[in-house]
Structures are given as C-alpha cells and as structure tokens.
Design an enzyme around this catalytic site. Structure first.
Site, PDB file in Angstrom:
ATOM      1  N   SER A 228     -18.914   4.206  -0.067  1.00 37.43           N
ATOM      2  CA  SER A 228     -18.952   2.841  -0.617  1.00 37.43           C
ATOM      3  C   SER A 228     -18.303   1.847   0.337  1.00 37.43           C
ATOM      4  CB  SER A 228     -18.287   2.792  -1.989  1.00 37.43           C
ATOM      5  OG  SER A 228     -16.882   2.961  -1.884  1.00 37.43           O
ATOM      6  N   ASN A 229     -17.243   2.277   1.037  1.00 35.90           N
ATOM      7  CA  ASN A 229     -16.628   1.382   2.030  1.00 35.90           C
ATOM      8  C   ASN A 229     -17.564   1.175   3.210  1.00 35.90           C
ATOM      9  OD1 ASN A 229     -13.740   0.436   1.548  1.00 35.90           O
ATOM     10  ND2 ASN A 229     -13.636   2.539   0.858  1.00 35.90           N
TER      11      ASN A 229
ATOM     12  N   LEU B 178      -6.856  13.820  12.036  1.00 39.80           N
ATOM     13  CA  LEU B 178      -7.327  13.859  13.420  1.00 39.80           C
ATOM     14  C   LEU B 178      -6.169  14.229  14.342  1.00 39.80           C
ATOM     15  CD1 LEU B 178      -9.437  10.610  13.146  1.00 39.80           C
ATOM     16  CD2 LEU B 178     -10.362  12.928  13.421  1.00 39.80           C
TER      17      LEU B 178
ATOM     18  N   HIS C  85      -6.645   2.788   3.722  1.00 38.32           N
ATOM     19  CA  HIS C  85      -5.838   3.729   2.956  1.00 38.32           C
ATOM     20  C   HIS C  85      -5.548   3.106   1.589  1.00 38.32           C
ATOM     21  CE1 HIS C  85      -2.861   6.901   2.290  1.00 38.32           C
ATOM     22  NE2 HIS C  85      -2.046   5.972   1.827  1.00 38.32           N
TER      23      HIS C  85
ATOM     24  N   LEU D  85       0.408   9.584  11.059  1.00 40.71           N
ATOM     25  CA  LEU D  85      -0.522   9.492   9.921  1.00 40.71           C
ATOM     26  C   LEU D  85      -0.235   8.267   9.051  1.00 40.71           C
ATOM     27  CD1 LEU D  85      -2.810  10.955   8.302  1.00 40.71           C
ATOM     28  CD2 LEU D  85      -0.974  11.947   6.906  1.00 40.71           C
ATOM     29  N   ASP D  86      -1.274   7.446   8.858  1.00 37.04           N
ATOM     30  CA  ASP D  86      -1.177   6.279   7.953  1.00 37.04           C
ATOM     31  C   ASP D  86      -0.013   5.360   8.322  1.00 37.04           C
ATOM     32  OD1 ASP D  86      -2.006   8.431   5.150  1.00 37.04           O
ATOM     33  OD2 ASP D  86      -3.309   7.337   6.537  1.00 37.04           O
TER      34      ASP D  86
ATOM     35  N   GLU E 184     -10.809  -2.751  -1.749  1.00 32.26           N
ATOM     36  CA  GLU E 184     -11.128  -2.156  -0.444  1.00 32.26           C
ATOM     37  C   GLU E 184     -12.416  -2.758   0.110  1.00 32.26           C
ATOM     38  OE1 GLU E 184     -10.992   2.144  -0.183  1.00 32.26           O
ATOM     39  OE2 GLU E 184      -9.545   2.199  -1.798  1.00 32.26           O
TER      40      GLU E 184
END
Ligand code: GRF
Length: 195
Positions: free
Chosen positions: A13-14, A92, A108, A143-144, A173
């Site tokens: 959807s994003n 990753l 996120h 991460l994030d 989002e």
C-alpha cells in the site's frame, strides 16, 4: 527525472501511494518494485501498473549475503537514484546498506526514536501513549535510527486496538512517504512534519 526502486514484502500500500504520487508530481518515476517474497501482493499491483517487478525469495538463498547479492543485482540493473523500503521486512546487512547509503529511505510505523523494531503499536498502547505515528528516515547501519526525514502523528483513542491504531497510522504513512520522497528527490532533506 529521478529513478526510484521500491522494496516491499507484502501488500504494497505504501508502494502504491509512492507510485501514484510520482505519476501525479512527475518528479520521479518507479523503475522497479522488488519483493523478498514471491507471494507479496504488491508485485501484482505494480505489474498491473506496468512497473518492472522482481521477486527474490530470501528463503532460496543459503545466507543473508547471498540473498542481498541477488537483490542488489536486480536493483542495480535498473540504475535507481533512490531506494524506498516500503513495508520491507528483512533486516539488511551493513554491506548492503553501505552500497545505497545516502539514497535509501524507510518508513517505520512509530514516532522514532520511540519503538524501533517490531510490534510498535502494541508497545505504544501498552505504554499508554496519547500519540502514535510514523517516521520516514534514511537507512543507516543502525536499525531504524537514521536521520529523520519526516514524521506524522495520530491520536491514540480510547478503546484502540493494535489493528485500529495501525489502520490510523497507515493512512498517515500514505501521506507522509510521498511528501518526503518529493522533497528528497529535489535534494531537500528538511524534515516533513505532518500535523
Ligand atoms: C505496514 O504495517 C506499515 O505500517 C509498514 O509496513 C506494513 C505494510 O505496509 N510500513 P504495505 O501496505 O506493504 O506498504
């Protein structure tokens, strides 16, 4: 015009929100939608829009590095200027990230730095937060935790469940990610802050 590759794992959807905004704004174009799962519903949606797709099943590779080498080969063949992780659920390695650092974005579903990792809505509800939301950030080896490029906030409402909160955040989002991509594609890293 900037060339954008989008990585997904699910419904996309994003990805669709980004693709629609690029078509409307003409500031960039999607050159690839790639998924780590051949069953990702977003692949069919991208193909229906005549966007080149690739399915690299991470389960078919003996190591994370081997998977990422196959993924990078598909990505690099389309010569993207920007990579957008959009519901991409694989962690990753630093090697892969280094290859694209400075031109790889992720969305996120929390107000980072709160709640990096998974189950963000459950954690916000458990904490009794009055607000939740989503963040677009540059992807770095932490991460994030890369530089924040945009955030959108939503209220947490009485009786909210993970599902109702996730749906409210997902709507934001779909507003935030295109707004950030537009700016990023124009070379502007000023954070987008949506009320
Ligand atoms: C959603 O939970 C969203 O919050 C996160 O990825 C998940 C799937 O998104 N960014 P999509 O519909 O595949 O874009």
């Amino acid at each position: 015009m900037k060339r954008v590759a989008i990585l997904i794992s699910g419904g996309g959807s994003n990805m669709l929100a980004l693709v629609r905004d690029m078509a409307e704004g003409g500031y960039a174009r999607p050159v690839l939608v790639a998924a780590n799962d051949p069953r990702a519903g977003g692949l069919a949606k991208a193909a229906a829009l005549d966007i080149p797709t690739a399915a690299i099943d991470h389960r078919a590779y003996p190591t994370r590095e081997a998977f990422e080498a196959a993924l990078a080969e598909k990505i690099d063949a389309t010569r993207p200027d920007i990579l957008c992780l959009a519901g991409f659920m694989r962690i990753l390695t630093p090697g892969f990230i280094h290859r694209y650092e400075g031109r790889m974005l992720n969305i996120h579903p929390s107000l980072l730095p709160k709640y990096p990792g998974l189950h963000t809505h459950a954690r916000a509800l458990a904490a009794g937060d009055a607000q939740a939301g989503c963040t677009v950030h540059e992807v770095t080896a932490d991460l994030d935790a890369g530089p924040i490029l945009g955030q959108a906030r939503v209220p947490v409402l009485p009786g909210d469940t993970q599902e109702t909160l996730a749906a409210r955040v997902l709507t934001q989002e779909h507003r935030l990610y295109p707004a950030v991509l537009r700016r990023f594609a124009a070379g502007d890293r000023t954070p987008v802050l949506l009320p």
